[in-house]
Design a protein around this motif. Structure first.
Motif, mmCIF file in Angstrom:
data_model
loop_
_atom_site.group_PDB
_atom_site.id
_atom_site.type_symbol
_atom_site.label_atom_id
_atom_site.label_comp_id
_atom_site.label_asym_id
_atom_site.label_seq_id
_atom_site.Cartn_x
_atom_site.Cartn_y
_atom_site.Cartn_z
ATOM 1 N N SER A 37 0.814 -1.206 0.055
ATOM 2 C CA SER A 37 -0.092 -0.085 -0.075
ATOM 3 C C SER A 37 0.932 1.162 -0.090
ATOM 4 O O SER A 37 1.806 1.452 1.010
ATOM 5 C CB SER A 37 -0.853 -0.076 1.301
ATOM 6 N N ALA A 39 1.368 5.403 -1.905
ATOM 7 C CA ALA A 39 0.818 6.725 -2.610
ATOM 8 C C ALA A 39 1.632 6.901 -3.740
ATOM 9 O O ALA A 39 2.740 6.816 -3.749
ATOM 10 C CB ALA A 39 0.817 8.067 -1.795
ATOM 11 N N GLN A 41 2.561 9.802 -6.609
ATOM 12 C CA GLN A 41 2.293 11.277 -6.853
ATOM 13 C C GLN A 41 2.444 11.145 -8.453
ATOM 14 O O GLN A 41 3.205 10.706 -9.161
ATOM 15 C CB GLN A 41 3.238 12.034 -6.426
ATOM 16 N N TYR A 48 -2.823 12.640 -6.739
ATOM 17 C CA TYR A 48 -2.184 11.469 -6.108
ATOM 18 C C TYR A 48 -3.021 10.205 -6.409
ATOM 19 O O TYR A 48 -4.266 10.466 -6.285
ATOM 20 C CB TYR A 48 -1.800 11.315 -4.703
ATOM 21 N N HIS A 50 -3.777 6.005 -5.024
ATOM 22 C CA HIS A 50 -3.452 4.965 -4.108
ATOM 23 C C HIS A 50 -3.142 3.863 -4.776
ATOM 24 O O HIS A 50 -3.928 3.321 -5.775
ATOM 25 C CB HIS A 50 -4.289 5.068 -2.826
ATOM 26 N N SER A 51 -2.210 2.839 -4.472
ATOM 27 C CA SER A 51 -1.913 1.574 -5.071
ATOM 28 C C SER A 51 -3.240 0.782 -4.775
ATOM 29 O O SER A 51 -3.328 -0.155 -6.073
ATOM 30 C CB SER A 51 -0.737 0.982 -4.457
ATOM 31 N N ASP A 122 6.757 7.139 -6.401
ATOM 32 C CA ASP A 122 6.463 6.478 -5.269
ATOM 33 C C ASP A 122 7.275 7.130 -4.202
ATOM 34 O O ASP A 122 8.323 7.225 -3.865
ATOM 35 C CB ASP A 122 7.186 5.119 -5.254
#
Length: 163
Positions: A37, A39, A41, A48, A50-51, A122
């Motif tokens: 897990s 973020a 960018q 952003y 999120h995975s 990342d």
């Protein structure tokens, strides 16, 4: 003398961080475990994702690169020349380097042309820390449940993709 030592350390770090070698499938101990897990960018610098928000029910190819690494650039070129193999997959192309380098990389390879490609940063180097990687390029394949299947360190040749 001190300046020479600093220069030598910088050169050694650059060499370790970007290597061409035969791609090696690496056993990370994370096989079968979910994508970490973190973020991402995006290139606009303000957005952003999120995975956890990456496409569900699609296999994921995560490609980690350094913008100035010639082996990363060569592998990206090979991947683009084989995009038909990736058409049903999501490609997440990540770096932990500065966003300007990522933008230049994406612009050079015209990655905005592909709907299944996400390019970003990342911000916490989570992928590198999770898999304890010190060199790029790295390529990780996840199944449609976002569980790690295979992990490769080093540049992969054009015939190596998704075998």
């Amino acid at each position: 003398m001190r300046l020479q030592l600093v220069a030598l350390l910088i050169m050694a770090a650059a060499w370790l961080g970007c290597q061409e070698e035969k791609p090696q499938q690496v056993k990370t101990g994370q096989e079968g475990k979910p994508l970490p897990s973190f973020a991402i960018q995006l290139l606009d610098s303000t957005s952003y994702i999120h995975s956890d928000d990456l496409s569900a029910n699609k296999n994921l190819v995560l490609f980690y690169f350094k913008p100035t690494c010639p082996y990363c650039r060569a592998q990206m070129r090979d991947m683009l020349n084989n995009m038909e193999k990736f058409k049903d997959k999501e490609l997440c192309i990540l770096t932990n380097e500065d966003l300007k380098g990522a933008k230049d990389f994406a612009r050079y390879f015209k990655l905005n042309r592909y709907k299944n490609v996400i390019v970003g940063r990342d911000t916490g180097s989570v992928v590198l820390k999770t898999y304890r990687v010190i060199a790029v390029p790295l390529t990780a394949y996840y199944d449609n449940n976002k569980q790690l299947k295979t992990f490769y360190a080093g540049r992969m040749g054009p015939g190596s993709f998704l075998q």
